[in-house]
Structures are given as C-alpha cells and as structure tokens.
Design a protein around this motif. Structure first.
Motif, PDB file in Angstrom:
ATOM      1  N   GLN A  44      21.255  18.495 -12.377  1.00  0.00           N
ATOM      2  CA  GLN A  44      20.592  19.037 -12.991  1.00  0.00           C
ATOM      3  C   GLN A  44      20.480  20.462 -12.158  1.00  0.00           C
ATOM      4  O   GLN A  44      20.874  20.598 -11.325  1.00  0.00           O
ATOM      5  CB  GLN A  44      19.236  17.791 -12.740  1.00  0.00           C
ATOM      6  N   ILE A  45      19.866  21.434 -12.588  1.00  0.00           N
ATOM      7  CA  ILE A  45      20.113  22.582 -11.975  1.00  0.00           C
ATOM      8  C   ILE A  45      19.058  22.250 -10.803  1.00  0.00           C
ATOM      9  O   ILE A  45      18.825  21.935 -10.198  1.00  0.00           O
ATOM     10  CB  ILE A  45      18.901  23.451 -12.534  1.00  0.00           C
ATOM     11  N   SER A  46      19.552  23.657  -9.622  1.00  0.00           N
ATOM     12  CA  SER A  46      18.588  23.811  -8.667  1.00  0.00           C
ATOM     13  C   SER A  46      18.040  24.799  -8.221  1.00  0.00           C
ATOM     14  O   SER A  46      18.871  26.072  -9.032  1.00  0.00           O
ATOM     15  CB  SER A  46      19.856  23.581  -7.373  1.00  0.00           C
ATOM     16  N   ASN A  47      16.988  25.296  -7.969  1.00  0.00           N
ATOM     17  CA  ASN A  47      15.959  26.190  -7.594  1.00  0.00           C
ATOM     18  C   ASN A  47      16.316  26.176  -5.722  1.00  0.00           C
ATOM     19  O   ASN A  47      15.877  27.310  -5.135  1.00  0.00           O
ATOM     20  CB  ASN A  47      15.162  26.197  -8.176  1.00  0.00           C
ATOM     21  N   ALA A  48      17.211  26.381  -4.982  1.00  0.00           N
ATOM     22  CA  ALA A  48      17.002  26.844  -3.916  1.00  0.00           C
ATOM     23  C   ALA A  48      18.187  27.742  -3.519  1.00  0.00           C
ATOM     24  O   ALA A  48      18.809  27.997  -4.459  1.00  0.00           O
ATOM     25  CB  ALA A  48      17.788  25.452  -2.934  1.00  0.00           C
ATOM     26  N   PRO A  49      17.433  28.742  -2.702  1.00  0.00           N
ATOM     27  CA  PRO A  49      18.134  30.032  -2.821  1.00  0.00           C
ATOM     28  C   PRO A  49      19.682  30.165  -2.122  1.00  0.00           C
ATOM     29  O   PRO A  49      19.952  29.049  -1.326  1.00  0.00           O
ATOM     30  CB  PRO A  49      17.347  30.329  -1.396  1.00  0.00           C
ATOM     31  N   LEU A  50      20.162  31.126  -2.830  1.00  0.00           N
ATOM     32  CA  LEU A  50      21.486  31.425  -3.003  1.00  0.00           C
ATOM     33  C   LEU A  50      21.717  32.916  -2.068  1.00  0.00           C
ATOM     34  O   LEU A  50      21.260  33.564  -2.693  1.00  0.00           O
ATOM     35  CB  LEU A  50      22.546  31.477  -4.323  1.00  0.00           C
ATOM     36  N   SER A  51      22.708  33.176  -1.770  1.00  0.00           N
ATOM     37  CA  SER A  51      23.622  33.814  -0.639  1.00  0.00           C
ATOM     38  C   SER A  51      24.261  33.640  -0.757  1.00  0.00           C
ATOM     39  O   SER A  51      25.547  33.381  -0.536  1.00  0.00           O
ATOM     40  CB  SER A  51      22.122  34.163   0.909  1.00  0.00           C
ATOM     41  N   ASP A  52      25.505  35.503  -0.431  1.00  0.00           N
ATOM     42  CA  ASP A  52      26.286  35.377  -0.899  1.00  0.00           C
ATOM     43  C   ASP A  52      26.532  35.819   0.647  1.00  0.00           C
ATOM     44  O   ASP A  52      25.592  37.278   1.268  1.00  0.00           O
ATOM     45  CB  ASP A  52      27.015  36.275  -2.100  1.00  0.00           C
ATOM     46  N   TYR A  53      27.756  35.784   1.593  1.00  0.00           N
ATOM     47  CA  TYR A  53      27.368  36.384   2.832  1.00  0.00           C
ATOM     48  C   TYR A  53      28.901  36.442   3.164  1.00  0.00           C
ATOM     49  O   TYR A  53      29.743  35.455   3.005  1.00  0.00           O
ATOM     50  CB  TYR A  53      26.917  35.549   3.648  1.00  0.00           C
ATOM     51  N   ILE A  54      29.516  36.996   4.448  1.00  0.00           N
ATOM     52  CA  ILE A  54      30.397  36.652   5.338  1.00  0.00           C
ATOM     53  C   ILE A  54      30.039  36.753   6.845  1.00  0.00           C
ATOM     54  O   ILE A  54      28.976  36.680   7.058  1.00  0.00           O
ATOM     55  CB  ILE A  54      31.765  38.285   5.271  1.00  0.00           C
ATOM     56  N   GLU A  55      31.074  36.106   7.482  1.00  0.00           N
ATOM     57  CA  GLU A  55      30.511  35.894   8.997  1.00  0.00           C
ATOM     58  C   GLU A  55      31.710  36.759   9.678  1.00  0.00           C
ATOM     59  O   GLU A  55      32.800  36.680   9.599  1.00  0.00           O
ATOM     60  CB  GLU A  55      30.648  34.496   9.109  1.00  0.00           C
ATOM     61  N   LEU A  56      31.214  37.321  11.073  1.00  0.00           N
ATOM     62  CA  LEU A  56      32.154  37.866  11.280  1.00  0.00           C
ATOM     63  C   LEU A  56      32.060  37.811  13.180  1.00  0.00           C
ATOM     64  O   LEU A  56      30.422  37.209  13.135  1.00  0.00           O
ATOM     65  CB  LEU A  56      31.588  39.847  11.834  1.00  0.00           C
ATOM     66  N   ASN A  57      32.408  37.785  14.190  1.00  0.00           N
ATOM     67  CA  ASN A  57      32.489  37.813  15.262  1.00  0.00           C
ATOM     68  C   ASN A  57      31.750  39.027  16.081  1.00  0.00           C
ATOM     69  O   ASN A  57      31.921  40.244  16.030  1.00  0.00           O
ATOM     70  CB  ASN A  57      33.803  37.523  15.646  1.00  0.00           C
ATOM     71  N   ALA A  58      30.644  38.674  17.476  1.00  0.00           N
ATOM     72  CA  ALA A  58      30.340  39.434  18.156  1.00  0.00           C
ATOM     73  C   ALA A  58      31.251  38.451  19.462  1.00  0.00           C
ATOM     74  O   ALA A  58      30.541  37.061  19.894  1.00  0.00           O
ATOM     75  CB  ALA A  58      29.058  39.338  18.030  1.00  0.00           C
ATOM     76  N   THR A  59      30.858  39.485  20.813  1.00  0.00           N
ATOM     77  CA  THR A  59      30.776  38.794  21.838  1.00  0.00           C
ATOM     78  C   THR A  59      29.773  39.546  23.017  1.00  0.00           C
ATOM     79  O   THR A  59      28.672  40.673  22.391  1.00  0.00           O
ATOM     80  CB  THR A  59      31.987  39.845  22.487  1.00  0.00           C
ATOM     81  N   ALA A  60      28.958  38.208  23.155  1.00  0.00           N
ATOM     82  CA  ALA A  60      28.135  38.810  24.393  1.00  0.00           C
ATOM     83  C   ALA A  60      28.163  39.381  25.619  1.00  0.00           C
ATOM     84  O   ALA A  60      29.304  39.681  26.263  1.00  0.00           O
ATOM     85  CB  ALA A  60      27.828  36.667  25.041  1.00  0.00           C
ATOM     86  N   THR A  61      27.905  40.099  25.780  1.00  0.00           N
ATOM     87  CA  THR A  61      27.808  40.779  27.126  1.00  0.00           C
ATOM     88  C   THR A  61      26.476  41.664  27.970  1.00  0.00           C
ATOM     89  O   THR A  61      25.402  42.016  26.962  1.00  0.00           O
ATOM     90  CB  THR A  61      28.773  42.304  26.765  1.00  0.00           C
ATOM     91  N   PHE A  62      26.875  41.977  28.998  1.00  0.00           N
ATOM     92  CA  PHE A  62      25.478  43.038  29.716  1.00  0.00           C
ATOM     93  C   PHE A  62      25.716  44.489  30.229  1.00  0.00           C
ATOM     94  O   PHE A  62      26.936  45.070  30.275  1.00  0.00           O
ATOM     95  CB  PHE A  62      25.027  42.588  31.314  1.00  0.00           C
ATOM     96  N   GLN A  63      24.930  44.798  28.827  1.00  0.00           N
ATOM     97  CA  GLN A  63      25.283  47.117  28.812  1.00  0.00           C
ATOM     98  C   GLN A  63      25.232  47.680  30.198  1.00  0.00           C
ATOM     99  O   GLN A  63      26.142  48.136  30.127  1.00  0.00           O
ATOM    100  CB  GLN A  63      24.542  47.285  27.745  1.00  0.00           C
ATOM    101  N   GLN A  64      24.573  46.499  30.603  1.00  0.00           N
ATOM    102  CA  GLN A  64      24.021  47.479  31.891  1.00  0.00           C
ATOM    103  C   GLN A  64      24.312  46.827  33.714  1.00  0.00           C
ATOM    104  O   GLN A  64      23.695  45.641  33.756  1.00  0.00           O
ATOM    105  CB  GLN A  64      22.808  48.116  31.713  1.00  0.00           C
ATOM    106  N   LYS A  65      25.206  47.069  34.167  1.00  0.00           N
ATOM    107  CA  LYS A  65      26.007  46.413  35.820  1.00  0.00           C
ATOM    108  C   LYS A  65      25.284  47.072  36.595  1.00  0.00           C
ATOM    109  O   LYS A  65      25.953  48.304  36.762  1.00  0.00           O
ATOM    110  CB  LYS A  65      27.463  46.483  35.237  1.00  0.00           C
ATOM    111  N   GLY A  66      24.346  47.323  37.602  1.00  0.00           N
ATOM    112  CA  GLY A  66      24.243  47.649  38.727  1.00  0.00           C
ATOM    113  C   GLY A  66      25.630  47.746  39.956  1.00  0.00           C
ATOM    114  O   GLY A  66      25.511  46.358  40.221  1.00  0.00           O
ATOM    115  N   ILE A  67      25.848  48.783  40.543  1.00  0.00           N
ATOM    116  CA  ILE A  67      27.012  48.724  41.976  1.00  0.00           C
ATOM    117  C   ILE A  67      26.178  48.681  42.692  1.00  0.00           C
ATOM    118  O   ILE A  67      25.116  49.104  43.792  1.00  0.00           O
ATOM    119  CB  ILE A  67      27.831  49.712  41.424  1.00  0.00           C
TER     120      ILE A  67
END
Length: 310
Positions: A44-67
C-alpha cells in the motif's frame, strides 16, 4: 426385407442419439476449466517523507592553534605538558631559568635572603585545548621566540567539506546538515563560510561546517555530510518494485487491485525517486488502495491473481 432395413435404421438412430449427449458433456467440462492465476504479494502507499540527497566527506579540524613560545633565553627547568594532554586556560606549561640565574641565583639569595631571586620565567597557556605538539623536554636550552608547544583551541572545532562547485547552489538552501560519524553517531551542523578558493584539479570549494557537541572529536576524523537536493514531506509513494516501465523508460504504471483476484494496469506520473521508494504525482491514490509488489512483471491489464499471504 423391408422390415429388416427399418429395424437397422432405427438402431443407427439410437446409437447416434446416445453418442450426442456424451460429446456435449465433455465440451462443457472443458469450458469450465479454471483460468490460471498469478501468485503475487501486495503493498500500500506510504506517506513517509522522501528526500533525494548526496553524501560528501568532511574532515574534523581545529582552525585555531596557539603556538607557545619561549619568552627568554634559558634552560627548561620544568615541562608540565605532554602531547595529547588537555590544557586549561592559564595553566603553567613551562618554566625557564636563565643562564645568569642558574649560575648566580643562589649566591644572591645567600647574600640577601629577602631578595628572593629565582630568575624563573613561567610560560602559561592563553586558551584551553589539547597539546598537539611538544617540541622540547626538561633541561633543553631554548632561545627567546623558539616554539615550545602547539595548543589547539577547542572552540575553533569545525568540519571542512570539499564541495563540487556545481553544487554550490544546493548548499545555500541547507538550513541544517546531518553529519554522521564513523560510529554512526549523528550531529547537526550549520553551514559556515566558504573559502574563496577553488581547487584547480578537482574544482571543489572548501566549506566550513560548524557543529555543537560536548564530545571531543579527534582531529582528522572523516564524517559523512548529507546534502538534500529535493524533498517531499507528505508524498504518495510506493516501493520501487511495484512500479513498472517500458523498454524506453518513458511510460510507467502500477498494477492496482480492484478485488482479491483481479488487478488492472494504471499509468502513473513519477515524482521524487529514492533508493527504495518512488513518489506518485498522479493519479491520486487512496490510503486503502492495494498494489502488486512482487509477481507483477509481465502481467497484462485485468490480470487474474492470487494473493500470497506469506
């Protein structure tokens, strides 16, 4: 002689009459043979939300580094930090004693104990974070301005995602992004700024994604970011297996049940398509309508079926 002929003719008529009904009964039995039915499963029909998406990689990092640098020439008398240690703001990391203090400091104190000369210089952390690098150990001689350690600023944590430039229009419409860590944990991220630079080889632009989490995520961890191309929040959708198409993929239909033994062909217009479901734009089906899920391939219009309840 004539009586014998009459008797023979009568016998022939009786034989023919006797054979006639048997033949007719056999034809009726053949006509009443059951029409074959195709076993199918239904959905039977479904009314659950549908989405068309893509997945991309992202890398964790710290923008500020104190010397952390040496503030004077001298010897490292104490080193209170190791690589990977968590550092609090204002914490003493190193103490430096100058050459002069090391050689004459005790003599001055012996002459005048009230002077309390030590010649020590304390070097503290100006922000909380982790020690990413520690360049020296106790007893090393360092010069003023020399790097002693690198402290990552925890408040500067972000994910960096390399976005194909043709998808920059999609990122502008993203209110919140789903960021999935390798262990399956999901975080909510917000799109930050885009660096004004495109990689000439891959034609990607680096996007900053900010996340709020109390968990300390290690630098260099690669996560998956979901970018939604389009979505339908309350669709009329059917599983992909229930939608059939012709060879040129320009005509689509489903097999709808009109009763427990008959299914008819209904042409449809497709909408959003995901890995498992297809949105039906038209016609508008009802929630209690039933459709063939499996066993529908090759069925003609107004096909006879039997429902497999397994």
């Amino acid at each position: 002689m004539s009586s014998k002929l009459t008797l023979g003719f009568a016998l022939i008529c009786l034989i023919l009459n006797g054979c006639g009904p048997v033949s007719t009964s056999g034809n009726q039995e053949l006509d009443k043979s059951p029409e074959p039915k195709t076993p199918v499963s239904i959905t039977q029909i479904s009314n659950a939300p549908l989405s068309d998406y893509i997945e991309l990689n992202a890398t964790a990092t710290f923008q500020q580094k104190g010397i952390i640098k040496a503030s004077s020439n001298g010897y490292l008398q104490t080193v209170n930090v190791k690589k990977g240690d968590y550092i609090k703001g204002g914490q003493t990391l190193f103490t430096i004693i100058t050459k002069e203090a090391k050689s004459i400091g005790n003599a001055i104190n012996n002459l005048d104990p009230s002077f309390k000369f030590t010649g020590l210089t304390r070097i503290t952390a100006n922000t909380a974070g982790f020690a990413g690098e520690v360049s020296h150990q106790k007893g090393d001689y360092v010069q003023e301005g020399e790097q002693l350690a690198v402290i990552t600023n925890l408040n500067s944590f972000v994910f960096l995602m390399d976005l194909p430039y043709e998808l920059t229009g999609i990122i502008k419409n993203q209110k919140a992004l789903e960021v999935t860590l390798p262990n399956g944990e999901k975080l909510i991220g917000n799109v930050g700024s885009a660096l004004p630079l495109v990689d000439s080889a891959s034609q990607t632009q680096r996007i900053i994604i900010q996340v709020k989490t109390q968990k300390i995520i290690p630098e260099g961890l690669v996560a998956k970011v979901k970018l939604i191309r389009s979505e339908s929040l309350n669709p009329i959708a059917l599983p992909k297996e229930s939608v059939l198409a012709n060879e040129t993929q320009d005509e689509f239909w489903v097999m709808k049940l009109i009763n427990d033994t008959t299914a008819v062909k209904i042409n449809i217009q497709k909408g959003l398509e995901t890995r498992s479901y297809i949105e039906i734009k038209s016609p508008l089906f009802k929630p209690d309508d039933r459709f063939i899920l499996t066993g529908n391939y090759g069925l003609s219009d107004t096909a006879k079926i039997t429902i497999n309840h397994k």
